[in-house]
Design a protein around this motif. Structure first.
Motif, short mmCIF file in Angstrom:
data_model
loop_
_atom_site.label_atom_id
_atom_site.label_comp_id
_atom_site.label_asym_id
_atom_site.label_seq_id
_atom_site.Cartn_x
_atom_site.Cartn_y
_atom_site.Cartn_z
N ALA A 268 0.83 -1.21 0.00
CA ALA A 268 0.00 0.00 0.00
C ALA A 268 0.87 1.26 0.00
O ALA A 268 0.52 2.26 -0.63
CB ALA A 268 -0.93 -0.02 1.21
N ARG A 269 1.98 1.20 0.69
CA ARG A 269 2.91 2.34 0.71
C ARG A 269 3.43 2.63 -0.70
O ARG A 269 3.62 3.79 -1.08
CB ARG A 269 4.07 2.04 1.66
CG ARG A 269 3.73 2.24 3.13
CD ARG A 269 3.78 3.71 3.49
NE ARG A 269 3.38 3.95 4.87
CZ ARG A 269 3.49 5.14 5.47
NH1 ARG A 269 4.01 6.17 4.80
NH2 ARG A 269 3.10 5.31 6.71
N LYS A 270 3.68 1.56 -1.47
CA LYS A 270 4.14 1.74 -2.85
C LYS A 270 3.08 2.44 -3.70
O LYS A 270 3.41 3.09 -4.70
CB LYS A 270 4.50 0.39 -3.47
CG LYS A 270 5.72 -0.28 -2.85
CD LYS A 270 5.98 -1.64 -3.49
CE LYS A 270 7.17 -2.33 -2.83
NZ LYS A 270 7.43 -3.68 -3.41
N ARG A 274 -0.74 6.18 2.93
CA ARG A 274 -0.03 6.35 4.19
C ARG A 274 -0.67 5.47 5.26
O ARG A 274 -1.62 5.86 5.92
CB ARG A 274 -0.02 7.82 4.60
CG ARG A 274 0.87 8.67 3.70
CD ARG A 274 0.56 10.15 3.76
NE ARG A 274 0.63 10.67 5.14
CZ ARG A 274 0.32 11.91 5.47
NH1 ARG A 274 -0.11 12.77 4.53
NH2 ARG A 274 0.41 12.33 6.71
N VAL A 275 -0.14 4.27 5.37
CA VAL A 275 -0.71 3.27 6.27
C VAL A 275 0.41 2.67 7.11
O VAL A 275 1.56 2.55 6.67
CB VAL A 275 -1.46 2.16 5.48
CG1 VAL A 275 -0.54 1.48 4.49
CG2 VAL A 275 -2.08 1.13 6.41
N GLY A 276 0.11 2.32 8.35
CA GLY A 276 1.06 1.67 9.24
C GLY A 276 0.41 0.50 9.96
O GLY A 276 -0.77 0.19 9.73
N SER A 300 -8.55 6.22 10.41
CA SER A 300 -9.33 4.99 10.51
C SER A 300 -8.42 3.82 10.83
O SER A 300 -7.19 3.90 10.66
CB SER A 300 -10.11 4.71 9.21
OG SER A 300 -9.22 4.39 8.17
N PHE A 301 -9.02 2.72 11.28
CA PHE A 301 -8.32 1.50 11.63
C PHE A 301 -8.86 0.34 10.80
O PHE A 301 -10.05 0.29 10.48
CB PHE A 301 -8.48 1.16 13.12
CG PHE A 301 -7.78 2.11 14.05
CD1 PHE A 301 -6.53 1.80 14.57
CD2 PHE A 301 -8.38 3.31 14.42
CE1 PHE A 301 -5.89 2.67 15.45
CE2 PHE A 301 -7.74 4.19 15.29
CZ PHE A 301 -6.49 3.86 15.80
N ALA A 348 -10.46 1.59 3.13
CA ALA A 348 -10.33 2.53 4.23
C ALA A 348 -9.81 3.88 3.73
O ALA A 348 -10.24 4.94 4.20
CB ALA A 348 -9.38 1.97 5.30
N GLN A 349 -8.91 3.84 2.75
CA GLN A 349 -8.37 5.07 2.16
C GLN A 349 -9.46 5.88 1.48
O GLN A 349 -9.50 7.11 1.57
CB GLN A 349 -7.26 4.73 1.15
CG GLN A 349 -6.69 5.91 0.40
CD GLN A 349 -5.89 6.87 1.27
OE1 GLN A 349 -5.65 6.56 2.45
NE2 GLN A 349 -5.50 8.01 0.73
#
Length: 353
Positions: A268-270, A274-276, A300-301, A348-349
């Protein structure tokens, strides 16, 4: 440099337990954790330890109770329905405030279910396991290395806080093989003046008991026990953060699900999302403060689980429902793919935007 050995997850638990000083094992075979018992059966007689295959899971947990009351480092292992049979004994152990170490390598359920990996015992482990007011320390390894290191950690915590520590693994981690080291983890030692070791007429008799017929006395014991649990919550929380520095979405996952989720987060970062990831290592005590802090940052989670949605309730409680929490899951022994988790992150994005 520490020697690296290739081991199966279940065998790593057994070897680590021996290195932690466990010399008493009582259990009963059940897939997918049978290798723990098999390893103990082979090794314990060679080191002067005790291996006993009990006639049932109920018998084995009560043997654990007896050895724990005598101050021994003792363990049992099983899988989901076997842990259910041990639940009464787990409550007796908690009510007697003696340390014990229990391993649950989960299979699908409820009932006999199937032998494939699952995380459907989360409620059972983190909300007690048996009857009454009590807690267990619940450790969730995500690798074979952690199967070993968290086993040693679990024995230490059990002795330190006079309670049960449980490894809550899934069948994948139990059966997979990875190279690991048995690093010089600190084997902590605690005096046990309360143990039933025989008085030799040199001290007062000790009594290990979970029966209190006077309600005010039982209330006092429960309050004292929960004061100790509060200390555990303040000092023993463990979790991992991955790419959370600038995250707008936080994925929460443990065990094998966290490894799948980490791959999805990287992909997803690629894509510019912006997710962790926050990975609870202690399921109890749960990393509430870390999630509460994340809720001030992210929008969001996404909770990834191998069940119908259990940890998601604790995520919502920890974040006080200030942010939406969605579920990405498979059940019955199925594991979500990285693509499935990635699609949940994308969804979620869209909600964030």
């Amino acid at each position: 440099m520490a020697e690296r050995v290739l081991m199966k997850g279940n065998e790593a638990i057994a070897e680590a337990a021996i290195r932690a000083g466990c010399r008493h094992y009582f259990g009963y075979p059940i897939t997918p954790q049978t290798e723990v018992a098999a390893y103990m059966a082979k090794k314990m007689p060679k080191i002067g330890g005790v291996f006993l295959q009990a006639e049932s899971e109920i018998a084995s947990i009560n043997m654990v109770y007896g050895a724990a009351a005598a101050g021994m480092r003792v363990m049992t292992s099983s899988s989901s329905p076997g842990i259910s049979l041990k639940s009464e004994g787990l409550s007796y152990i908690a009510g007697s405030d003696v340390p014990a170490f229990v391993v649950n390598v989960q299979r699908g359920g409820p009932g006999l279910g199937g032998i494939q990996p699952s995380q459907s015992d989360y409620f059972q482990a983190t909300k007690g396991g048996g009857h009454g007011d009590y807690r267990m320390i619940v450790l969730a390894p995500a690798s074979v290395q952690e199967m070993a290191s968290l086993t040693i950690k679990g024995f230490n915590l059990a002795d330190k806080y006079l309670m049960t520590a449980m490894i809550l693994a899934d069948g994948t981690i139990g059966q997979m093989m990875e190279p690991i080291t048995f690093e010089d983890a600190a084997i902590e030692s605690y005096d046990k003046p309360w143990a039933l070791t025989g008085t030799k007429m040199q001290r007062r008799h000790n009594i290990v008991n979970s029966l209190y017929l006077k309600p005010d006395e039982l209330e006092k014991k429960n309050i004292e026990r929960y004061e100790r649990y509060k200390i555990v919550e303040e000092n023993e929380v463990m979790y991992e953060e991955y790419m959370m520095e600038d995250a707008e979405i936080c994925v929460v996952a443990f065990g094998i699900a966290s490894r799948v989720a980490k791959n999805a987060v990287a992909q997803a970062r690629k894509e510019g999302i912006r997710v962790g990831l926050i990975r609870p290592i202690t399921l109890w005590p749960f990393p509430k403060a870390a999630l509460r802090k994340a809720a001030d940052q992210v929008k969001s989670f996404v909770c990834v689980e191998l069940n119908m949605g259990q940890m998601i309730e604790d995520v919502r409680l920890a974040t006080e429902c200030t942010r939406p929490v969605s579920l990405c899951n498979r059940a019955g022994g199925m594991i979500p793919s990285p693509d499935q988790v990635l699609e949940s992150i994308r969804s979620a994005q869209k909600g964030v935007n």
